[in-house]
Scaffold this active site. Structure first.
Site, mmCIF file in Angstrom:
data_model
loop_
_atom_site.group_PDB
_atom_site.id
_atom_site.type_symbol
_atom_site.label_atom_id
_atom_site.label_comp_id
_atom_site.label_asym_id
_atom_site.label_seq_id
_atom_site.Cartn_x
_atom_site.Cartn_y
_atom_site.Cartn_z
ATOM 1 N N SER A 8 -124.186 -13.503 -23.606
ATOM 2 C CA SER A 8 -123.451 -12.688 -24.584
ATOM 3 C C SER A 8 -124.052 -12.732 -25.988
ATOM 4 C CB SER A 8 -121.973 -13.089 -24.608
ATOM 5 O OG SER A 8 -121.386 -12.871 -23.336
ATOM 6 N N ASN A 14 -133.089 -8.649 -20.534
ATOM 7 C CA ASN A 14 -133.021 -8.703 -19.076
ATOM 8 C C ASN A 14 -132.155 -7.528 -18.643
ATOM 9 O OD1 ASN A 14 -132.591 -9.251 -16.384
ATOM 10 N ND2 ASN A 14 -131.245 -11.018 -16.743
ATOM 11 N N GLY A 51 -128.796 -9.818 -21.912
ATOM 12 C CA GLY A 51 -128.486 -8.884 -20.830
ATOM 13 C C GLY A 51 -127.901 -7.604 -21.383
ATOM 14 N N GLU A 85 -128.848 -20.719 -20.104
ATOM 15 C CA GLU A 85 -127.809 -19.695 -20.018
ATOM 16 C C GLU A 85 -126.565 -20.291 -19.365
ATOM 17 O OE1 GLU A 85 -129.635 -15.460 -20.072
ATOM 18 O OE2 GLU A 85 -129.581 -16.159 -18.019
ATOM 19 N N LYS A 130 -131.546 -6.372 -15.735
ATOM 20 C CA LYS A 130 -130.845 -6.491 -14.442
ATOM 21 C C LYS A 130 -131.037 -5.190 -13.649
ATOM 22 C CE LYS A 130 -127.871 -9.790 -16.623
ATOM 23 N NZ LYS A 130 -126.605 -10.494 -16.667
ATOM 24 N N GLU A 160 -127.651 -15.306 -11.504
ATOM 25 C CA GLU A 160 -127.214 -14.296 -10.536
ATOM 26 C C GLU A 160 -128.017 -14.398 -9.241
ATOM 27 O OE1 GLU A 160 -127.493 -10.910 -13.136
ATOM 28 O OE2 GLU A 160 -125.736 -11.603 -14.241
ATOM 29 N N HIS A 183 -132.614 -17.046 -12.361
ATOM 30 C CA HIS A 183 -131.433 -16.540 -13.066
ATOM 31 C C HIS A 183 -130.182 -16.905 -12.259
ATOM 32 C CE1 HIS A 183 -128.495 -13.816 -14.803
ATOM 33 N NE2 HIS A 183 -129.283 -13.772 -15.867
ATOM 34 N N GLY A 238 -122.335 -12.202 -19.618
ATOM 35 C CA GLY A 238 -121.604 -10.958 -19.394
ATOM 36 C C GLY A 238 -120.109 -11.082 -19.626
#
Ligand code: PGA
Length: 252
Positions: A213, A10, A234, A167, A12, A97, A95, A173
């Site tokens: 992560s 991903n 990510g 997730e 982003k 985010e 997601h 992250g």
């Protein structure tokens, strides 16, 4: 038969067209012999050139979001058929985010899931709890609600085009990874929810990816867990060598 994992990147909001194409040029030879599926969720602008570069390789290109309408006055949005037109084969939806920074509700995400499936896209639906929810002992409740609401009205048949991604938000992250045990427990719980609603066969065939992560150093142990069927990556998907060490886990 050996299990076929889905190893998804991903990106982003990273990579220009040139950077995306250069990445795929480097990744292609590194994943040529992988027995797994390699997915890359790229920025909208890079979908077409990336899909062209990836053609004939195990790399499948997709998007990271879409709108639930076919077309219309929705400035700045993008439709599923536009993603398909550009060469996307899947879309990442829900997601954390998007939920957190763009206030996407389970209901809106559910509409997008339905539309994406209608448009012929595979869906990676993300679910996961915040640190606070985890500390309050609400992880299972959150997962259950997000799965039931996100997949509401989806038939058993349609679910064959849905991939779930667990997730934990506190692991995205941050360098924090859920321990393989915790990840396994939560994956198992997610599969249980699908089983109750859609039955044994659908639940057994559903791929559930772990995200948060994931790195070359922790991927082996995570992938050894029974209910983990792949990864959504990510940060570590932005470099081709690093990402290939994840997609080719086990035989480095
Ligand atoms: P991360 O991101 O691997 O950088 O933690 C995962 C994701 O957000 O999908």
């Amino acid at each position: 038969m050996a299990k076929k994992y889905i190893m998804a990147g991903n990106w982003k909001m990273y990579k220009t067209i040139d950077e995306a194409v250069g990445f795929i040029e480097k990744l292609r030879p590194l994943v040529e012999d992988t027995p797994h599926k390699v997915y890359l969720g790229v920025p909208f602008t890079a979908i077409k050139p990336a899909a062209e570069k990836a053609h004939g390789s195990p790399i499948v290109i997709g998007a990271q979001n879409m709108n639930d309408a076919s077309e219309g006055g929705f400035t700045g949005e993008i439709a599923g058929k536009m993603l398909v037109d550009a060469g996307a084969q899947f879309v990442i939806l829900g997601h954390s985010e998007r939920r957190q920074y763009f206030f996407e509700s389970d209901d809106f995400i559910n509409k997008k899931v339905k539309k994406a499936l209608l448009d012929g896209l595979e869906v990676i639906l993300c679910v996961g709890e915040t640190l606070e929810e985890r500390q309050d002992g609400k992880t299972q409740e959150v997962l259950k609600n997000q799965i039931i609401a996100g997949l509401q009205g989806i038939s058993a048949d349609e679910l064959s085009k849905v991939i779930l991604a667990y997730e934990p938000i506190w692991a995205i992250g941050t360098g924090e990874t859920a321990t393989p045990d915790v990840a396994q427990d939560n994956h198992h719980y997610c599969r249980q929810q699908v089983k109750e609603q859609w039955g044994d066969k659908v639940a057994a065939e559903l791929s559930i990816l772990y995200g948060g992560s994931v790195k070359p150093a922790n991927v082996d142990e995570l992938m050894r867990q029974d209910d983990i069927d792949g990864a959504l990556v990510g940060g570590a998907s932005l470099d081709p060598e690093t990402f290939s060490k994840i997609t080719n886990f086990g035989d480095r």
